[in-house]
Design an enzyme around this catalytic site. Structure first.
Site, PDB file in Angstrom:
ATOM      1  N   ASP A   1       0.838  -1.198   0.000  1.00 26.95           N
ATOM      2  CA  ASP A   1       0.000   0.000   0.000  1.00 26.95           C
ATOM      3  C   ASP A   1       0.876   1.253   0.000  1.00 26.95           C
ATOM      4  O   ASP A   1       1.714   1.425   0.880  1.00 26.95           O
ATOM      5  CB  ASP A   1      -0.902  -0.015   1.234  1.00 26.95           C
ATOM      6  CG  ASP A   1      -2.324   0.345   0.901  1.00 26.95           C
ATOM      7  OD1 ASP A   1      -2.589   1.548   0.746  1.00 26.95           O
ATOM      8  OD2 ASP A   1      -3.164  -0.562   0.777  1.00 26.95           O
TER       9      ASP A   1
ATOM     10  N   SER B   1      -6.657   3.637  -1.670  1.00 24.25           N
ATOM     11  CA  SER B   1      -6.661   2.208  -1.333  1.00 24.25           C
ATOM     12  C   SER B   1      -7.962   1.527  -1.724  1.00 24.25           C
ATOM     13  O   SER B   1      -7.958   0.402  -2.235  1.00 24.25           O
ATOM     14  CB  SER B   1      -6.405   2.030   0.165  1.00 24.25           C
ATOM     15  OG  SER B   1      -5.148   2.559   0.511  1.00 24.25           O
TER      16      SER B   1
ATOM     17  N   ARG C   1     -16.850   7.383   0.691  1.00 20.22           N
ATOM     18  CA  ARG C   1     -16.046   6.188   0.983  1.00 20.22           C
ATOM     19  C   ARG C   1     -16.497   5.600   2.313  1.00 20.22           C
ATOM     20  O   ARG C   1     -16.660   6.308   3.305  1.00 20.22           O
ATOM     21  CB  ARG C   1     -14.564   6.543   1.007  1.00 20.22           C
ATOM     22  CG  ARG C   1     -13.680   5.377   1.402  1.00 20.22           C
ATOM     23  CD  ARG C   1     -12.248   5.629   1.026  1.00 20.22           C
ATOM     24  NE  ARG C   1     -11.330   4.864   1.859  1.00 20.22           N
ATOM     25  CZ  ARG C   1     -10.031   4.779   1.667  1.00 20.22           C
ATOM     26  NH1 ARG C   1      -9.483   5.420   0.659  1.00 20.22           N
ATOM     27  NH2 ARG C   1      -9.262   4.079   2.472  1.00 20.22           N
ATOM     28  N   ALA C   2     -16.640   4.288   2.343  1.00 28.00           N
ATOM     29  CA  ALA C   2     -17.328   3.624   3.451  1.00 28.00           C
ATOM     30  C   ALA C   2     -16.490   3.436   4.702  1.00 28.00           C
ATOM     31  O   ALA C   2     -16.985   3.615   5.813  1.00 28.00           O
ATOM     32  CB  ALA C   2     -17.844   2.257   2.977  1.00 28.00           C
ATOM     33  N   ASP C   3     -15.230   3.058   4.545  1.00 25.87           N
ATOM     34  CA  ASP C   3     -14.509   2.504   5.698  1.00 25.87           C
ATOM     35  C   ASP C   3     -14.398   3.460   6.871  1.00 25.87           C
ATOM     36  O   ASP C   3     -14.543   3.051   8.026  1.00 25.87           O
ATOM     37  CB  ASP C   3     -13.132   1.969   5.290  1.00 25.87           C
ATOM     38  CG  ASP C   3     -12.240   2.997   4.620  1.00 25.87           C
ATOM     39  OD1 ASP C   3     -12.764   4.008   4.123  1.00 25.87           O
ATOM     40  OD2 ASP C   3     -11.012   2.788   4.585  1.00 25.87           O
ATOM     41  N   ARG C   4     -14.185   4.738   6.617  1.00 26.62           N
ATOM     42  CA  ARG C   4     -14.049   5.697   7.705  1.00 26.62           C
ATOM     43  C   ARG C   4     -15.362   6.422   8.021  1.00 26.62           C
ATOM     44  O   ARG C   4     -15.389   7.332   8.845  1.00 26.62           O
ATOM     45  CB  ARG C   4     -12.942   6.705   7.399  1.00 26.62           C
ATOM     46  CG  ARG C   4     -11.543   6.093   7.449  1.00 26.62           C
ATOM     47  CD  ARG C   4     -10.450   7.143   7.410  1.00 26.62           C
ATOM     48  NE  ARG C   4      -9.121   6.540   7.462  1.00 26.62           N
ATOM     49  CZ  ARG C   4      -8.487   6.209   8.581  1.00 26.62           C
ATOM     50  NH1 ARG C   4      -9.086   6.415   9.747  1.00 26.62           N
ATOM     51  NH2 ARG C   4      -7.270   5.682   8.540  1.00 26.62           N
TER      52      ARG C   4
ATOM     53  N   HIS D   1      -1.621   2.287  -5.058  1.00 22.18           N
ATOM     54  CA  HIS D   1      -1.435   3.708  -5.371  1.00 22.18           C
ATOM     55  C   HIS D   1      -0.093   4.139  -4.793  1.00 22.18           C
ATOM     56  O   HIS D   1       0.550   3.391  -4.053  1.00 22.18           O
ATOM     57  CB  HIS D   1      -2.556   4.572  -4.776  1.00 22.18           C
ATOM     58  CG  HIS D   1      -2.680   4.436  -3.289  1.00 22.18           C
ATOM     59  ND1 HIS D   1      -1.825   5.066  -2.409  1.00 22.18           N
ATOM     60  CD2 HIS D   1      -3.534   3.719  -2.516  1.00 22.18           C
ATOM     61  CE1 HIS D   1      -2.155   4.753  -1.163  1.00 22.18           C
ATOM     62  NE2 HIS D   1      -3.186   3.924  -1.198  1.00 22.18           N
TER      63      HIS D   1
ATOM     64  N   HIS E   1      -1.850  10.874  -1.011  1.00 24.58           N
ATOM     65  CA  HIS E   1      -1.492   9.926  -2.060  1.00 24.58           C
ATOM     66  C   HIS E   1      -0.934  10.689  -3.257  1.00 24.58           C
ATOM     67  O   HIS E   1      -0.958  11.917  -3.293  1.00 24.58           O
ATOM     68  CB  HIS E   1      -2.724   9.130  -2.486  1.00 24.58           C
ATOM     69  CG  HIS E   1      -3.301   8.289  -1.398  1.00 24.58           C
ATOM     70  ND1 HIS E   1      -4.590   7.780  -1.442  1.00 24.58           N
ATOM     71  CD2 HIS E   1      -2.786   7.865  -0.217  1.00 24.58           C
ATOM     72  CE1 HIS E   1      -4.823   7.079  -0.349  1.00 24.58           C
ATOM     73  NE2 HIS E   1      -3.744   7.123   0.407  1.00 24.58           N
TER      74      HIS E   1
END
Length: 525
Positions: A14, A64, A274-277, A456, A474
């Site tokens: 990553d 990511s 974006r879902a994760d956070r 990335h 990034h």
């Protein structure tokens, strides 16, 4: 006795991008004897991992989520950012029934609308033009009580970009209706994803109770005060924006109160895509059986998720997911292959949920292994993170002879890269190099093969060469893809992340499904 399998490994570094210049480049600066040897002895190529190559707007850096989704899909998928941008451009955004229902709820109850999310132009978790579009929509619908709860970035933007962003947002609000910023909070608190519930609670209490470590008369002052305390955007402690209390045109002794808190019958639109956070604070608002922390207040609200954050939640979703058929994990399962996904906490969702096309489901014969990330404030304090523990475990799994395909993620170069601490990023690269050296030796003993690539860039660009400030975001640089294994394969062609899955299938002798439009990277004689 079952014959031991010789696994094919997909190893994802990553944040491992490529940039020729050495200045500010942790990847080039680090001592990496194992990667140097692999690049010298093995075929490798460059892959595009940003912009249109991964379904994002031209020139936009990868991330990511998008990287793993594209790798697993084997095709370019229009990402949520692009889908939402298109809907704004063609006008569908302003007719979205989920948004309109949230507005109707406010009008029916004479209540307030709260817009919460990452106030950033980074385009990774959110995108400022989406908030602008929402503000235009509520202006068009003539809502009077509209409040913004601004989460600050500092990772996908420079560490002190928020002050300028907040000034521009404040000006936009004045031009388009009368929305007010009610709270500001660094993403470290509002967008934690590692069940560090004490952080989430601070942000939640600011939104619902008007209780926070600090107050300020306006958002610009809140950010300036945070900078004076030594906090950069990501780490700005939750701050309540207050206003003076006026009774019969006289300012009272108590002087101030929160501009707004989330109350019963209000509507909340969480504009992160974006879902994760986005999950943890969403759970705090909507789950009846929530047990992350004690909620002193749990307002009953109409809660809108911009995209699907958690498929188990029954909440309105403005942009529901588009199902992807025949992603890599599904194809492997259909052909009876046994697979393992392994990562530490920070990237576990990426090698499972995102690699599987944004679905929670686990395919038949898909094992998963979660190695806990270290419980520390920031990863520059431990650049190796849990890489050594991951390596120990994956070597044990390789030696078990159970698996046909193993997908592994090393989070170090991305997570340490986000800290902006160059020396720590160098150590992160070196830690991963030690790990890959151990892994390929075991693979060689077992007759296995590996594709080593990245989702990335990040660690290759740790300094903003224009300003001299740390670069924490990034990049849009290409990433490498190295093939280790069968000596019959002499070369790889340059390509895109969507070409990784078709390459894996060719190596396994499995036909590529028609849904996968990516092409194998293997060069035929």
């Amino acid at each position: 006795m079952t014959q031991a399998r010789r696994p094919l490994m997909l190893i994802i570094f990553d944040g491992w991008g490529y940039r020729e210049a050495k200045e500010g480049n942790a990847v080039m600066t680090a001592r990496t004897p194992n990667l140097d040897r692999l690049e010298k002895e093995c075929p490798w190529c460059f892959l595009k991992a940003s912009g249109e190559a991964v379904g994002l707007p031209k020139g936009m850096m990868g991330n990511s989520e998008v990287g793993h989704l594209t790798i697993g899909a084997g095709r370019i998928v229009n990402q949520d950012l692009t889908r939402i941008n298109i809907s704004i451009k063609n006008g569908d955004f302003f007719k979205n029934p989920v948004f309109l229902n949230a507005i109707s709820n406010v009008k029916a109850n004479a209540s307030s609308l709260h817009l919460m999310g990452l106030a950033s132009c980074g385009g990774i978790h959110s995108y400022m033009p989406h908030l602008h579009a929402l503000l235009k929509l509520v202006q068009e619908k003539d809502l009077k009580k509209v409040y913004i709860h601004a989460f600050l970035d500092g990772r996908d933007e420079p560490p002190k970009a928020a002050l300028g962003d907040i000034k521009k947002l404040d000006a936009f609000c004045k031009e388009h209706g009368n929305a007010k910023i009610a709270t500001v909070s660094g993403r470290y608190y509002a967008m934690d994803r590692d069940k560090r519930w004490d952080r989430t609670k601070l942000a939640y209490d600011a939104l619902t109770r008007g209780v926070a470590p600090y107050t300020a008369p306006n958002a610009e002052t809140a950010v300036s005060n945070a900078y004076s305390r030594g906090e950069t955007d990501e780490f700005v402690k939750p701050t309540i924006i207050t206003e003076q209390v006026i009774t019969e045109q006289v300012i009272t002794e108590q002087a101030e109160k929160p501009v707004a808190t989330v109350q019963d019958n209000d509507s909340v639109i969480f504009f992160n895509f974006r879902a994760d956070r986005a999950r943890q604070i969403t759970w705090a608002f909507v789950k009846d059986d929530f047990d992350g922390f004690m909620r002193e207040k749990r307002p009953e609200v109409y809660f809108v998720c911009m995209t699907q954050y958690d498929e188990t939640l029954e909440v309105p979703i403005a942009f529901p997911p588009i199902k992807l058929e025949n992603v890599l994990g599904e194809v492997l399962s259909k052909h009876g292959l046994i697979q393992l996904r392994i990562a530490e906490t920070e990237k576990y969702a990426h090698v499972t949920y995102f690699l599987n096309g944004g679905e929670e489901k686990r395919y038949k014969d898909e094992d998963r292994c979660l190695i806990p990330s270290p419980k520390i404030a920031t990863y520059d304090l431990k650049p190796e993170m849990s890489a050594y523990e991951i390596t120990d475990e994956v070597i044990r799994r390789i030696q078990s002879g159970k698996y046909d395909v193993i997908v592994l993620n090393f989070a170090n170069m991305d997570m340490v890269g986000h800290t902006g601490i160059f020396e720590a990023a160098v150590k992160a690269v070196e830690a991963v190099d030690k790990c890959i050296g151990r892994i390929v030796e075991v693979l060689k003993e077992k007759g296995g093969v590996a594709l080593i690539t990245a989702d990335h860039g990040n660690a290759e660009e740790m300094i903003d060469l224009k300003t001299g400030e740390p670069h924490t975001a990034h990049t849009s640089n290409p990433v490498k893809c190295i093939y280790f294994g069968n000596s019959e394969i002499k070369a790889l062609r340059n390509g895109k992340l969507c070409d990784v899955a078709p390459t894996i299938l060719e190596l396994l002798g499995i036909p590529k499904p028609q849904e996968m439009t990516g092409k194998s990277l293997l060069v035929k004689d």
